[in-house]
Design a protein around this motif. Structure first.
Motif, PDB file in Angstrom:
ATOM      1  N   GLY A  68       0.799  -1.230   0.000  1.00 45.02           N
ATOM      2  CA  GLY A  68       0.000   0.000   0.000  1.00 45.02           C
ATOM      3  C   GLY A  68       0.826   1.271   0.000  1.00 45.02           C
ATOM      4  O   GLY A  68       0.275   2.370  -0.038  1.00 45.02           O
ATOM      5  N   LEU A  69       2.175   1.145   0.032  1.00 44.30           N
ATOM      6  CA  LEU A  69       2.998   2.365   0.036  1.00 44.30           C
ATOM      7  C   LEU A  69       3.267   2.824  -1.390  1.00 44.30           C
ATOM      8  O   LEU A  69       3.641   2.030  -2.249  1.00 44.30           O
ATOM      9  N   ARG A  70       3.042   4.109  -1.599  1.00 46.45           N
ATOM     10  CA  ARG A  70       3.219   4.691  -2.930  1.00 46.45           C
ATOM     11  C   ARG A  70       4.248   5.816  -2.831  1.00 46.45           C
ATOM     12  O   ARG A  70       4.097   6.720  -2.008  1.00 46.45           O
TER      13      ARG A  70
ATOM     14  N   LEU B 155       3.078   7.985   0.446  1.00 46.03           N
ATOM     15  CA  LEU B 155       1.771   7.861   1.101  1.00 46.03           C
ATOM     16  C   LEU B 155       1.535   6.379   1.312  1.00 46.03           C
ATOM     17  O   LEU B 155       1.985   5.559   0.505  1.00 46.03           O
ATOM     18  N   VAL B 156       0.828   6.043   2.379  1.00 47.70           N
ATOM     19  CA  VAL B 156       0.526   4.628   2.621  1.00 47.70           C
ATOM     20  C   VAL B 156      -0.993   4.472   2.704  1.00 47.70           C
ATOM     21  O   VAL B 156      -1.629   5.026   3.615  1.00 47.70           O
TER      22      VAL B 156
ATOM     23  N   GLY C  24       3.093  10.801  10.249  1.00 45.95           N
ATOM     24  CA  GLY C  24       4.218  11.560  10.810  1.00 45.95           C
ATOM     25  C   GLY C  24       4.172  11.585  12.330  1.00 45.95           C
ATOM     26  O   GLY C  24       5.204  11.436  12.994  1.00 45.95           O
ATOM     27  N   THR C  25       2.961  11.761  12.878  1.00 49.17           N
ATOM     28  CA  THR C  25       2.819  11.858  14.330  1.00 49.17           C
ATOM     29  C   THR C  25       3.156  10.525  14.993  1.00 49.17           C
ATOM     30  O   THR C  25       3.838  10.488  16.029  1.00 49.17           O
ATOM     31  N   LEU C  26       2.718   9.438  14.383  1.00 42.39           N
ATOM     32  CA  LEU C  26       2.990   8.125  14.982  1.00 42.39           C
ATOM     33  C   LEU C  26       4.453   7.728  14.814  1.00 42.39           C
ATOM     34  O   LEU C  26       5.061   7.144  15.712  1.00 42.39           O
ATOM     35  N   LEU C  27       5.042   8.082  13.679  1.00 42.19           N
ATOM     36  CA  LEU C  27       6.484   7.816  13.498  1.00 42.19           C
ATOM     37  C   LEU C  27       7.294   8.610  14.529  1.00 42.19           C
ATOM     38  O   LEU C  27       8.278   8.111  15.079  1.00 42.19           O
ATOM     39  N   ASP C  28       6.854   9.825  14.776  1.00 39.51           N
ATOM     40  CA  ASP C  28       7.548  10.672  15.764  1.00 39.51           C
ATOM     41  C   ASP C  28       7.620   9.975  17.123  1.00 39.51           C
ATOM     42  O   ASP C  28       8.652  10.015  17.799  1.00 39.51           O
ATOM     43  N   ARG C  29       6.536   9.315  17.497  1.00 39.14           N
ATOM     44  CA  ARG C  29       6.496   8.615  18.793  1.00 39.14           C
ATOM     45  C   ARG C  29       7.504   7.462  18.842  1.00 39.14           C
ATOM     46  O   ARG C  29       7.859   6.979  19.909  1.00 39.14           O
ATOM     47  N   LEU C  30       7.934   7.033  17.650  1.00 39.36           N
ATOM     48  CA  LEU C  30       8.954   5.978  17.593  1.00 39.36           C
ATOM     49  C   LEU C  30      10.361   6.573  17.488  1.00 39.36           C
ATOM     50  O   LEU C  30      11.339   5.857  17.250  1.00 39.36           O
ATOM     51  N   GLY C  31      10.423   7.893  17.588  1.00 42.81           N
ATOM     52  CA  GLY C  31      11.730   8.560  17.539  1.00 42.81           C
ATOM     53  C   GLY C  31      12.153   8.973  16.139  1.00 42.81           C
ATOM     54  O   GLY C  31      13.279   9.438  15.938  1.00 42.81           O
TER      55      GLY C  31
ATOM     56  N   ILE D 279       6.949   2.360   9.702  1.00 39.49           N
ATOM     57  CA  ILE D 279       5.823   2.529   8.764  1.00 39.49           C
ATOM     58  C   ILE D 279       4.939   1.279   8.807  1.00 39.49           C
ATOM     59  O   ILE D 279       3.702   1.377   8.827  1.00 39.49           O
ATOM     60  N   GLU D 280       5.573   0.121   8.827  1.00 38.14           N
ATOM     61  CA  GLU D 280       4.816  -1.158   8.908  1.00 38.14           C
ATOM     62  C   GLU D 280       3.931  -1.172  10.154  1.00 38.14           C
ATOM     63  O   GLU D 280       2.770  -1.558  10.096  1.00 38.14           O
ATOM     64  N   ARG D 281       4.515  -0.736  11.262  1.00 37.60           N
ATOM     65  CA  ARG D 281       3.765  -0.733  12.524  1.00 37.60           C
ATOM     66  C   ARG D 281       2.548   0.175  12.428  1.00 37.60           C
ATOM     67  O   ARG D 281       1.441  -0.198  12.826  1.00 37.60           O
ATOM     68  N   VAL D 282       2.763   1.357  11.875  1.00 34.83           N
ATOM     69  CA  VAL D 282       1.653   2.320  11.749  1.00 34.83           C
ATOM     70  C   VAL D 282       0.596   1.749  10.808  1.00 34.83           C
ATOM     71  O   VAL D 282      -0.604   1.815  11.078  1.00 34.83           O
ATOM     72  N   ARG D 283       1.062   1.157   9.706  1.00 33.11           N
ATOM     73  CA  ARG D 283       0.123   0.600   8.721  1.00 33.11           C
ATOM     74  C   ARG D 283      -0.768  -0.443   9.378  1.00 33.11           C
ATOM     75  O   ARG D 283      -1.980  -0.478   9.163  1.00 33.11           O
ATOM     76  N   LYS D 284      -0.170  -1.273  10.210  1.00 34.57           N
ATOM     77  CA  LYS D 284      -0.942  -2.357  10.846  1.00 34.57           C
ATOM     78  C   LYS D 284      -1.944  -1.792  11.862  1.00 34.57           C
ATOM     79  O   LYS D 284      -3.003  -2.358  12.096  1.00 34.57           O
ATOM     80  N   MET D 285      -1.578  -0.649  12.468  1.00 34.36           N
ATOM     81  CA  MET D 285      -2.509  -0.027  13.423  1.00 34.36           C
ATOM     82  C   MET D 285      -3.787   0.437  12.746  1.00 34.36           C
ATOM     83  O   MET D 285      -4.843   0.524  13.361  1.00 34.36           O
TER      84      MET D 285
END
Ligand code: PLP
Length: 403
Positions: A319-321, A336-337, A346-353, A396-402
């Motif tokens: 799903g990533l483009r 974009l995913v 971006g916000t969720l990636l930020d939480r992962l540092g 990104i994988e983690r966010v996608r699965k959420m």
């Protein structure tokens, strides 16, 4: 290149955010600073500080020598012919505003036209729009294909007898496209038209030779090339700069002043009214020395490898483009995913540092062309690693699965 050793030069890279190691991938917005750059600023404030070009005293002369030596460092770095062609500004944005004002005053009349591309940063669009509104000039836009490459035949067709200037990003801050500026400049020159190149995203990543490109004007920001904020460069061919009126009035840019008449200083001071950021210029020179010691060819090759690796890793995510698939790309990946909003990603990636950029990246007309509101952008610098790319891909994988 010994990346681990290079990383040790950048103290911020070893900090944590939210208890996670920082993965800084927002280098297109600004780069981190090596210790030598910050040290140069501290040293100058502590041991040299005095206003430049004005004093007969020791410190003023020493500060002036440092400031003018920095101009020579910039000249060498972009291979300009003379230091008279290096104007210090606050950054890319101010360089372009300066040029829009001065070039507009000298050469643009109602009905004249300026060509620019669909992928320009707002900095290389809005100053020309302001000028267009003031002076009744027309803006003509070079379109691109779906891969993010400018359409060369369409570009050629935009020229008319009223075309006065072409304004063009060397590297797109969103798509990463490396535009064929040398060829595009040659074409414009064939029509008798000068070219301004926005080098904000090229100078930090590629060797740039303004004479080989034959650019008439070339601009960049210090803070994107490991230097301090608040300092940038306008390169202009002497034959053009000589014909432009001054930008701001004040100290430094004058030769003599009476109430009846003022005569202006010679290049490059004609364009540098007021006290310059002389500590910033010293630090910018240290940053350019730093990357030169590593080698711009080496940096470009390393970042290419890293970006190729990141492209492969990201493309494998369902799903990533990726937006921007030009044949020549810099170290930028916009993506974009599925229908996950870039801001959420971006916000969720930020939480992962992981620090990435989200939004329109100051290129709203480009977003309109792509039919999207924004993207997530990872942009790499010489200190990023494949391990960090892995952290990004896993994030990104983690966010996608959420979702
Ligand atoms: N041009 C491009 C292509 C950019 O990427 C940027 C900043 O992101 C700018 C211009 C503006 O640079 P600054 O804000 O340093 O003036």
């Amino acid at each position: 290149m010994d990346i681990q050793k290079i990383r040790e030069d950048f103290p911020i890279l070893s900090r944590q955010v939210y208890g996670k190691p920082l993965v800084y991938l927002d280098n297109g917005a600004t780069t981190q600073k090596p210790r030598c750059v910050v040290d140069a600023m501290v040293d100058e404030y502590y041991s040299v500080n005095a206003n430049v070009h004005r004093g007969v005293h020791f410190l003023s002369q020493q500060a002036t020598e440092l400031h003018e030596a920095s101009r020579e460092t910039v000249r060498r770095f972009i291979h300009a012919r003379s230091t008279d062609e290096i104007i210090f500004t606050r950054g890319t944005t101010e360089s372009i505003n300066l040029l829009a004002f001065c070039f507009g005053e000298a050469f643009l009349r109602e009905g004249d036209e300026v060509i620019l591309s669909v992928m320009e940063h707002h900095s290389n669009l809005v100053p020309w729009q302001l000028l267009a509104a003031r002076r009744g000039i027309g803006l003509r836009v070079i379109p691109m294909d779906d891969r993010g490459e400018l359409l060369q035949e369409e570009y050629h067709r935009l020229f008319t007898p009223r075309t006065r200037l072409v304004c063009l990003a060397h590297v797109s801050n969103v798509l990463g496209t490396v535009n064929p500026v040398r060829e595009m400049i040659a074409f414009a020159h064939g029509q008798g038209v000068p070219v301004l190149v926005d080098g904000a995203q090229s100078v930090p990543h590629l060797p740039v030779d303004v004479q080989a490109l034959d650019a008439d004007f070339y601009v960049f920001s210090g803070h994107k090339v490991y230097g301090p904020t608040g300092v940038g460069v306008l390169y202009g061919k002497e034959e053009w700069l000589d014909r432009l009126p001054p930008y701001q009035g004040g100290g430094e840019m004058i030769q003599s002043v009476t109430f009846e008449k003022t005569t202006f200083n010679e290049l490059p001071f004609k364009f540098e009214a007021g006290t310059p950021d002389y500590v910033g210029t010293t630090a910018l020179a240290r940053a350019l020395d730093y990357v030169s010691a590593i080698g711009m060819e080496q940096i470009a090759a390393y970042e290419q490898q890293l970006t190729a690796y990141a492209t492969e890793r990201l493309q494998a995510i369902p799903g990533l483009r990726i937006l921007g698939e030009a044949s020549r790309k810099g170290s930028v990946i916009s993506f974009l995913v599925g229908d996950i909003h870039p801001f959420d990603m971006g916000t969720l990636l930020d939480r992962l540092g992981i620090a990435v950029r989200t939004g329109h990246h100051c290129a709203q007309p480009l977003m309109q062309r792509l039919g999207i509101e924004g993207t997530v952008r990872a942009s790499f610098a010489l200190y990023n690693t494949c391990a960090e790319v892995d952290v990004l891909a896993e994030g990104i994988e983690r966010v996608r699965k959420m979702f």
